[in-house]
Write a protein that holds these residues in place. Structure first.
Motif, PDB file in Angstrom:
ATOM      1  N   ARG A  51       9.779 -11.246  21.379  1.00  0.00           N
ATOM      2  CA  ARG A  51      10.365 -10.499  22.505  1.00  0.00           C
ATOM      3  C   ARG A  51      11.879 -10.729  22.467  1.00  0.00           C
ATOM      4  O   ARG A  51      12.327 -11.703  21.859  1.00  0.00           O
ATOM      5  CB  ARG A  51       9.790 -11.003  23.828  1.00  0.00           C
ATOM      6  N   PRO A  52      12.641  -9.876  23.114  1.00  0.00           N
ATOM      7  CA  PRO A  52      14.090 -10.054  23.078  1.00  0.00           C
ATOM      8  C   PRO A  52      14.476 -11.473  23.486  1.00  0.00           C
ATOM      9  O   PRO A  52      13.975 -11.997  24.480  1.00  0.00           O
ATOM     10  CB  PRO A  52      14.601  -9.036  24.118  1.00  0.00           C
ATOM     11  N   GLY A  53      15.311 -12.076  22.682  1.00  0.00           N
ATOM     12  CA  GLY A  53      15.795 -13.430  23.010  1.00  0.00           C
ATOM     13  C   GLY A  53      14.950 -14.542  22.408  1.00  0.00           C
ATOM     14  O   GLY A  53      15.399 -15.682  22.333  1.00  0.00           O
ATOM     15  N   GLU A  54      13.726 -14.232  21.973  1.00  0.00           N
ATOM     16  CA  GLU A  54      12.874 -15.288  21.403  1.00  0.00           C
ATOM     17  C   GLU A  54      13.320 -15.612  19.979  1.00  0.00           C
ATOM     18  O   GLU A  54      13.627 -14.705  19.201  1.00  0.00           O
ATOM     19  CB  GLU A  54      11.399 -14.836  21.384  1.00  0.00           C
ATOM     20  N   LYS A  55      13.338 -16.922  19.675  1.00  0.00           N
ATOM     21  CA  LYS A  55      13.803 -17.339  18.344  1.00  0.00           C
ATOM     22  C   LYS A  55      12.646 -17.893  17.519  1.00  0.00           C
ATOM     23  O   LYS A  55      11.844 -18.690  18.023  1.00  0.00           O
ATOM     24  CB  LYS A  55      14.864 -18.429  18.492  1.00  0.00           C
ATOM     25  N   ASN A  56      12.611 -17.473  16.250  1.00  0.00           N
ATOM     26  CA  ASN A  56      11.583 -17.970  15.338  1.00  0.00           C
ATOM     27  C   ASN A  56      11.766 -19.479  15.140  1.00  0.00           C
ATOM     28  O   ASN A  56      12.878 -19.942  14.903  1.00  0.00           O
ATOM     29  CB  ASN A  56      11.701 -17.236  13.998  1.00  0.00           C
ATOM     30  N   GLY A  57      10.661 -20.221  15.273  1.00  0.00           N
ATOM     31  CA  GLY A  57      10.749 -21.674  15.081  1.00  0.00           C
ATOM     32  C   GLY A  57      11.053 -22.410  16.378  1.00  0.00           C
ATOM     33  O   GLY A  57      10.882 -23.619  16.458  1.00  0.00           O
ATOM     34  N   GLU A  58      11.523 -21.677  17.386  1.00  0.00           N
ATOM     35  CA  GLU A  58      11.810 -22.318  18.682  1.00  0.00           C
ATOM     36  C   GLU A  58      10.777 -21.917  19.722  1.00  0.00           C
ATOM     37  O   GLU A  58      10.132 -22.750  20.335  1.00  0.00           O
ATOM     38  CB  GLU A  58      13.206 -21.933  19.172  1.00  0.00           C
TER      39      GLU A  58
END
Ligand SMILES: Nc1ncnc2c1ncn2[C@@H]1O[C@H](COP(=O)(O)OP(=O)(O)OP(=O)(O)O)[C@@H](O)[C@H]1O
Length: 199
Positions: A51-58
């Motif tokens: 989703r907007p703002g979501e970071k891979n690995g976080e």
């Protein structure tokens, strides 16, 4: 006793479960905020898109369906589930890596996931967060303001199933009733920091 002067002697991951709205996320966040060098959360794998703002690995490890299935077939998940068209899972490697760095991994897992982890005999400690009453659970779900009426009713029905399951002897190492938040937090902290001999 101050809990900042020593580290928990039991290094196993802590699995926190309980009905939606009971306050797991709230308690879990407090534990990580107050002991950032001791605890860490596990980051799940998912096949859904970010989703907007979501970071891979976080926020998640975003993977393809093929990669997810491959990891699952090789026994790489301690638990996994499908919600709608998307798959979610907690990778063993992820937990092991974080544990190897000296952190205690805290996992927020729903009931079916708890059953899978227990069936796999993955070493972990299990904490169940119970609401003070079904009425109070409903108040919290409504008060949170994040769910539509239909979703609230579904969550309340599922809560009954989870509360029933939590009564089964031996399923959880600790049951905490989250009535007053700070009291419940102290109980959680006391449990995770308890010397091995007391367990
Ligand atoms: N001890 C408490 N007393 C009153 N309100 C609380 C308490 N603990 C949590 N809450 C409130 O109850 C609501 C639900 O809490 P939270 O979102 O942490 O639940 P959860 O169990 O993580 O839910 P989900 O599984 O749906 O993520 C929130 O609005 C939170 O601020």
């Amino acid at each position: 006793m101050s809990y900042t002067s020593h580290l928990p002697s039991d290094r196993r991951p802590v699995v926190i479960s309980g009905p939606s709205g009971t306050g797991k996320g709230t308690l879990f966040k407090l534990l990580l905020e107050r002991h950032p060098n001791t605890f860490t959360f596990s980051v799940s794998h998912t096949t859904r898109g970010p989703r907007p703002g979501e970071k891979n690995g976080e926020d998640y490890h975003f993977v393809t369906k093929e990669a997810f299935e491959e990891l699952k077939a090789s026994g790489g998940f301690v638990e996994s589930a499908q919600f709608g068209d998307n798959f979610y899972g907690t990778s063993k490697a992820n937990i092991m890596e974080k544990s190897a760095k000296g952190k205690i991994v805290v996992l927020d897992i729903e009931m079916e996931g708890v059953k899978q982890i227990q069936a796999s005999r993955f070493p972990a400690r299990f904490v169940f967060i119970a609401p003070p009453s079904e009425e109070e659970l409903e108040r919290r779900l409504r008060g949170r303001g994040t769910d539509k009426e239909e979703s609230i009713l579904k969550r309340l029905a599922q809560a009954k199933v989870e509360l029933e399951y939590s009564k089964k002897p031996g399923v959880h190492d600790k049951i905490i009733v989250n009535d007053d938040l700070e009291t419940a937090y102290k109980e959680l902290e006391g449990f995770v920091y308890a010397p091995l001999a007391e367990m």
